[in-house]
Design a protein around this motif. Sequence first.
Motif, mmCIF file in Angstrom:
data_model
loop_
_atom_site.group_PDB
_atom_site.id
_atom_site.type_symbol
_atom_site.label_atom_id
_atom_site.label_comp_id
_atom_site.label_asym_id
_atom_site.label_seq_id
_atom_site.Cartn_x
_atom_site.Cartn_y
_atom_site.Cartn_z
ATOM 1 N N ALA A 60 0.807 -1.225 0.041
ATOM 2 C CA ALA A 60 -0.056 0.005 -0.001
ATOM 3 C C ALA A 60 0.722 1.186 -0.190
ATOM 4 O O ALA A 60 0.490 2.321 -0.641
ATOM 5 C CB ALA A 60 -0.888 0.045 1.293
ATOM 6 N N ILE A 61 1.754 1.293 0.894
ATOM 7 C CA ILE A 61 2.698 2.460 0.861
ATOM 8 C C ILE A 61 3.443 2.584 -0.552
ATOM 9 O O ILE A 61 3.545 3.521 -0.874
ATOM 10 C CB ILE A 61 3.787 2.198 1.836
ATOM 11 C CG1 ILE A 61 3.161 2.295 3.273
ATOM 12 C CG2 ILE A 61 4.817 3.287 1.925
ATOM 13 C CD1 ILE A 61 4.269 1.792 4.472
ATOM 14 N N VAL A 121 -3.709 6.618 1.811
ATOM 15 C CA VAL A 121 -4.409 5.932 1.024
ATOM 16 C C VAL A 121 -5.411 4.836 1.447
ATOM 17 O O VAL A 121 -5.345 4.725 2.546
ATOM 18 C CB VAL A 121 -3.173 4.895 0.372
ATOM 19 C CG1 VAL A 121 -2.693 3.810 0.961
ATOM 20 C CG2 VAL A 121 -3.798 4.296 -1.078
ATOM 21 N N ALA A 122 -6.440 4.487 0.515
ATOM 22 C CA ALA A 122 -7.378 3.542 1.184
ATOM 23 C C ALA A 122 -6.792 2.439 1.524
ATOM 24 O O ALA A 122 -6.085 1.852 0.629
ATOM 25 C CB ALA A 122 -8.653 3.673 0.259
ATOM 26 N N PHE A 123 -7.488 1.624 2.420
ATOM 27 C CA PHE A 123 -6.725 0.355 2.802
ATOM 28 C C PHE A 123 -7.745 -0.801 3.263
ATOM 29 O O PHE A 123 -8.393 -0.207 4.194
ATOM 30 C CB PHE A 123 -5.416 0.343 3.836
ATOM 31 C CG PHE A 123 -4.736 -0.731 4.142
ATOM 32 C CD1 PHE A 123 -3.903 -1.459 3.200
ATOM 33 C CD2 PHE A 123 -4.814 -1.241 5.427
ATOM 34 C CE1 PHE A 123 -3.179 -2.779 3.395
ATOM 35 C CE2 PHE A 123 -4.193 -2.333 5.765
ATOM 36 C CZ PHE A 123 -3.267 -3.131 4.761
ATOM 37 N N ALA A 130 19.838 -1.926 6.411
ATOM 38 C CA ALA A 130 20.074 -3.117 5.862
ATOM 39 C C ALA A 130 18.845 -4.200 6.057
ATOM 40 O O ALA A 130 18.427 -4.221 7.329
ATOM 41 C CB ALA A 130 21.241 -3.246 6.524
ATOM 42 N N GLY A 131 18.743 -5.017 5.180
ATOM 43 C CA GLY A 131 17.733 -5.960 5.305
ATOM 44 C C GLY A 131 16.204 -5.694 5.168
ATOM 45 O O GLY A 131 15.385 -6.553 5.529
ATOM 46 N N GLN A 132 15.705 -4.275 5.038
ATOM 47 C CA GLN A 132 14.540 -3.829 4.920
ATOM 48 C C GLN A 132 13.912 -3.830 3.588
ATOM 49 O O GLN A 132 12.803 -3.383 3.243
ATOM 50 C CB GLN A 132 14.212 -2.652 5.739
ATOM 51 C CG GLN A 132 14.590 -2.751 7.355
ATOM 52 C CD GLN A 132 14.038 -1.789 8.164
ATOM 53 O OE1 GLN A 132 12.851 -1.010 7.548
ATOM 54 N NE2 GLN A 132 14.433 -1.521 9.027
ATOM 55 N N GLY A 133 14.768 -3.940 2.516
ATOM 56 C CA GLY A 133 14.109 -3.936 1.165
ATOM 57 C C GLY A 133 14.570 -2.402 0.439
ATOM 58 O O GLY A 133 14.636 -1.679 1.205
ATOM 59 N N GLU A 134 14.347 -2.649 -0.746
ATOM 60 C CA GLU A 134 14.562 -1.385 -1.528
ATOM 61 C C GLU A 134 13.601 -0.087 -1.032
ATOM 62 O O GLU A 134 14.069 0.963 -1.150
ATOM 63 C CB GLU A 134 14.282 -1.603 -2.968
ATOM 64 C CG GLU A 134 14.638 -0.669 -3.880
ATOM 65 C CD GLU A 134 16.298 -0.117 -3.788
ATOM 66 O OE1 GLU A 134 16.521 1.099 -3.984
ATOM 67 O OE2 GLU A 134 16.850 -1.197 -3.537
ATOM 68 N N LEU A 135 12.160 -0.409 -0.796
ATOM 69 C CA LEU A 135 11.352 0.573 -0.312
ATOM 70 C C LEU A 135 11.903 1.503 0.869
ATOM 71 O O LEU A 135 11.724 2.841 1.108
ATOM 72 C CB LEU A 135 9.872 -0.031 0.104
ATOM 73 C CG LEU A 135 9.109 1.186 0.513
ATOM 74 C CD1 LEU A 135 8.576 2.175 -0.594
ATOM 75 C CD2 LEU A 135 7.486 0.526 1.034
ATOM 76 N N PHE A 136 12.552 0.933 1.662
ATOM 77 C CA PHE A 136 12.932 1.565 3.103
ATOM 78 C C PHE A 136 14.705 1.970 2.977
ATOM 79 O O PHE A 136 14.968 2.069 4.078
ATOM 80 C CB PHE A 136 13.052 0.511 4.106
ATOM 81 C CG PHE A 136 11.427 0.160 4.186
ATOM 82 C CD1 PHE A 136 10.583 1.259 5.125
ATOM 83 C CD2 PHE A 136 10.804 -1.219 3.759
ATOM 84 C CE1 PHE A 136 9.093 0.838 5.437
ATOM 85 C CE2 PHE A 136 9.387 -1.300 3.906
ATOM 86 C CZ PHE A 136 8.545 -0.368 4.810
#
Length: 437
Positions: free
Chosen positions: A231-232, A266-268, A298-304
């Motif tokens: 959603a983010i 955003v609607a969720f 580190a380790g939280q993925g590209e989004l973060f």
Amino acid sequence: MVPVMALADRAGLGALVAEHVRVPGSAGANGPGKVAAVVAGMVAGADSFEDLAVLRHGGMGRLLAAAPAPTTLGTHLRAYTFGHVRQLDAVASRLLAALAARTPVLAGVGQVAWIDVDDTIKAMHGYQQQGVAYGYSGVKGLNAQLAVLSTPMDAPLIAGVRLRKGNVASAHGAPKLIGDAVATARRCGAVGLLTVRADSAYYQRAVVAAARAAGARFSITARVNPQITKAIASIAEHAWTAIRYPNAVFDEQAGGWVCDASIAEVAFTAFTSRPAAEHVTARLIVRRVKRLNPRTSAGQGELFQTYRYHAIFTDSPEPMLDAEAHHRDHAIVEQVIADLKAGPLAHLPSGTFTANAAWTTLATIAFNLTRATAAIAGTTMARATTATIRRRLIHIAARVASTARRLHLHLPAAWPWAPAFTTVFEATCRPPRAASP
């Protein structure tokens, strides 16, 4: 102590205990007097059975006649069962409503109000103590769950409390507590917008359902999971609104002081793993803060990689910026917890679980009673901590004298807060004015 206990009497503490609390046997004799004595001792600063001897110190015996011995009060609380503790909860709820009606302690409750739910571990030491276990914080003790009622104008009050085993999950029993707390808030005059706020430990369908069933809104910190992350990620870059905090705050995970952030919504639909009838669709308000220390990602993925995200799941009708700012005010519950732990909950005095549960409920009564006293004193005291209120309005040395079979208190002539004390004394100890014809 005199004006505080006079306020308790006018609010009906003794009558409520006599009506709702039924403790059998000799331990339950004179229940209203014993409950009032424990509350009075807590208001004076007692945090154990032994400390309740303050009621028999110096001239206190002349002002509070026939104060029971601490051992007698301990025997009374140890005679409580779980049902008696729930009866005491009913007393606390109704007393809070009476205080709200008689004092300005909840002057703004008719417009907007919040109920903040959180829990804390109270450390316990020793052996053979019922319910004691290692909780989520790694501390051995008991778990107290609180529902705190507050408004934009007023200091927080405690609308409900539950003492639980030390290893219980944070959200265990929260739906029932929320339902009771909302009912208490309505009884206190909360007829406007009422929102239940909680952190991510309470991000559960049962908690949301309890708030809605009670007729309240909800605002809960959402746990980061694949659905939240998706959603983010769907939020367009142009949808973010920049905000600036009035004062910088330190974010350990971000790696420094933060004064700028961006917000979007955003609607969720939450809880999609459950049957379709139990899905909840509402707003997901997301705050992002730029990372100052890239190594923390580190380790939280590209989004973060660049930002740290905080998501709030809410059905609040307020504008996005207001809803997010008001949710951050949920931290007010931590101040109440700290206040209690600096007072009556500095210790839980018994090895019997139900006695500790009754002690915890009485501590909330003493807390609300002290707050109501400060509200009468005026705006300079209204938001003070319990310790400050106690130091300025309660711990006042006085000489007790008798004239014409009436007691007179000779107070210090140069007491800095004499006007505030006089205001409280006149409001609580003078005979009520006769109703106009």
